[in-house]
Motif scaffolding. Structure first.
Motif, mmCIF file in Angstrom:
data_model
loop_
_atom_site.group_PDB
_atom_site.id
_atom_site.type_symbol
_atom_site.label_atom_id
_atom_site.label_comp_id
_atom_site.label_asym_id
_atom_site.label_seq_id
_atom_site.Cartn_x
_atom_site.Cartn_y
_atom_site.Cartn_z
ATOM 1 N N GLU A 172 61.783 -10.116 -14.908
ATOM 2 C CA GLU A 172 61.260 -11.220 -14.579
ATOM 3 C C GLU A 172 60.005 -10.974 -13.734
ATOM 4 O OE1 GLU A 172 64.403 -13.178 -12.676
ATOM 5 O OE2 GLU A 172 66.011 -12.256 -13.920
ATOM 6 N N TYR A 187 55.340 -10.233 -8.286
ATOM 7 C CA TYR A 187 56.740 -10.050 -7.826
ATOM 8 C C TYR A 187 57.329 -9.559 -9.237
ATOM 9 C CZ TYR A 187 54.906 -12.377 -4.015
ATOM 10 O OH TYR A 187 54.042 -12.896 -2.456
ATOM 11 N N CYS A 189 61.339 -9.353 -10.394
ATOM 12 C CA CYS A 189 62.531 -9.397 -10.044
ATOM 13 C C CYS A 189 63.492 -9.359 -11.141
ATOM 14 C CB CYS A 189 62.423 -11.016 -9.841
ATOM 15 S SG CYS A 189 61.063 -11.680 -8.945
ATOM 16 N N ARG A 190 64.857 -9.221 -10.638
ATOM 17 C CA ARG A 190 66.015 -9.222 -11.406
ATOM 18 C C ARG A 190 67.184 -10.082 -10.972
ATOM 19 N NH1 ARG A 190 67.913 -3.550 -11.002
ATOM 20 N NH2 ARG A 190 66.311 -3.107 -12.680
ATOM 21 N N GLU A 191 67.485 -11.227 -11.694
ATOM 22 C CA GLU A 191 68.118 -12.262 -11.338
ATOM 23 C C GLU A 191 67.283 -13.001 -10.339
ATOM 24 O OE1 GLU A 191 72.009 -10.771 -11.088
ATOM 25 O OE2 GLU A 191 72.442 -10.394 -13.009
ATOM 26 N N GLY A 192 65.993 -12.986 -10.241
ATOM 27 C CA GLY A 192 65.734 -13.860 -9.120
ATOM 28 C C GLY A 192 65.197 -13.185 -8.097
ATOM 29 N N ILE A 193 65.904 -12.039 -7.676
ATOM 30 C CA ILE A 193 65.523 -11.063 -6.563
ATOM 31 C C ILE A 193 64.518 -10.147 -6.696
ATOM 32 C CG2 ILE A 193 66.654 -9.618 -4.918
ATOM 33 C CD1 ILE A 193 67.827 -12.452 -5.219
ATOM 34 N N ARG A 195 62.409 -7.103 -6.558
ATOM 35 C CA ARG A 195 62.578 -5.375 -6.961
ATOM 36 C C ARG A 195 61.414 -4.808 -6.913
ATOM 37 N NH1 ARG A 195 67.181 -4.537 -5.436
ATOM 38 N NH2 ARG A 195 67.469 -2.996 -7.092
ATOM 39 N N ARG A 216 66.114 -8.445 0.033
ATOM 40 C CA ARG A 216 66.689 -9.156 -1.046
ATOM 41 C C ARG A 216 66.601 -10.709 -1.336
ATOM 42 N NH1 ARG A 216 70.552 -5.136 -2.368
ATOM 43 N NH2 ARG A 216 69.783 -3.188 -1.345
ATOM 44 N N GLU A 217 65.473 -11.198 -0.831
ATOM 45 C CA GLU A 217 65.048 -12.569 -1.119
ATOM 46 C C GLU A 217 64.740 -12.749 -2.639
ATOM 47 O OE1 GLU A 217 62.121 -13.980 1.679
ATOM 48 O OE2 GLU A 217 63.551 -13.317 3.422
ATOM 49 N N ARG A 218 64.661 -14.111 -2.969
ATOM 50 C CA ARG A 218 64.428 -14.487 -4.101
ATOM 51 C C ARG A 218 62.731 -14.758 -4.185
ATOM 52 N NH1 ARG A 218 68.559 -16.109 -7.062
ATOM 53 N NH2 ARG A 218 67.499 -16.991 -8.656
ATOM 54 N N ALA A 219 62.245 -14.379 -5.478
ATOM 55 C CA ALA A 219 60.816 -14.553 -5.563
ATOM 56 C C ALA A 219 60.154 -15.844 -5.325
ATOM 57 C CB ALA A 219 60.549 -13.659 -6.613
#
Length: 226
Positions: A172, A187, A189-193, A195, A216-219
């Protein structure tokens, strides 16, 4: 100059589709012939020149050929010695192999990356230099964990980038451009986090990117200020 790529554009496996397309056109604007979706089937030498035959049946002549193929980790010696192998030489957090008296570092190593929470193998100097220093200290009696998240970088004409973490265009993606494809942060992301982070013509923000991944925050656009 002619460049052949198996993907749809330069950096397509790593960059968002639009950024890859933009970069490909930048090369073409500088009189570089970019042939996407094409690979070299075999080469022939004719005097001082080369002839490349592609998978599409085309034939190209050149004075010189440069192959950018990546690497396969050379693990045969380690395997013959009985060390654990899995996409490289497997090491623990101290860079120790499956044999307690043998350590490994660099492009060939499959290591646990604690900021990402998974095993990875990295082909870049920042990782190799940092791992090598820690492995050397541990071989002489230290007990330092390798908890570093390595960065990598490149320069492409007037464009340049620094990046940390996992850059995979299949993840993502959240894009935050100050000027589209010329200055911004991407950014992954994997499941919004988050990476991975690509800093495109954005400098001195690598540590901020490392901290964001480790958190480990959300993007979200603006997660890294620049």
């Amino acid at each position: 100059v002619t460049m052949l790529f198996p993907e749809d554009g330069i950096g397509a496996r790593m960059f968002p589709t639009a950024l890859s397309s933009f970069l490909t056109e930048q090369y073409r604007a500088r009189c570089v012939t970019v042939r996407t979706g094409e690979t070299v089937a075999h080469l022939e030498r004719h005097g001082s020149r080369w002839r490349a035959f592609t998978n599409s049946g085309a034939s190209l002549e050149a004075d010189a050929v440069v192959a950018g193929l990546g690497i396969e980790p050379a693990t045969q010696l380690a395997s013959n010695a009985g060390l654990a192998i899995d996409n490289g030489i497997v090491v623990d957090e101290y860079l120790r192999t499956s044999h307690p008296d043998v350590y490994a570092a660099g492009d060939v190593v499959n290591f646990y990356c604690s900021p990402l929470g998974e095993r990875i193998r990295v082909e870049h100097e920042d990782n190799a230099l940092t791992q090598g220093a820690i492995a050397g200290k541990n071989m002489t009696g230290s007990a330092r964990r390798y908890e570093y998240l390595p960065m990598f970088y490149s320069d492409l004409f007037e464009f340049g980038y620094e990046a940390v973490g996992l850059l995979d265009s299949r993840l993502e993606i959240v894009e935050d451009w100050r000027e589209p494809y010329r200055e911004g942060v991407v950014y992954y992301c994997r499941e919004g986090i988050v990476r991975g982070v690509l800093l495109w013509n954005v400098w001195e923000r690598v540590e901020a990117a490392r901290e964001l991944i480790a958190s480990r925050e959300r993007a979200a656009a603006g997660a890294i200020e620049w």
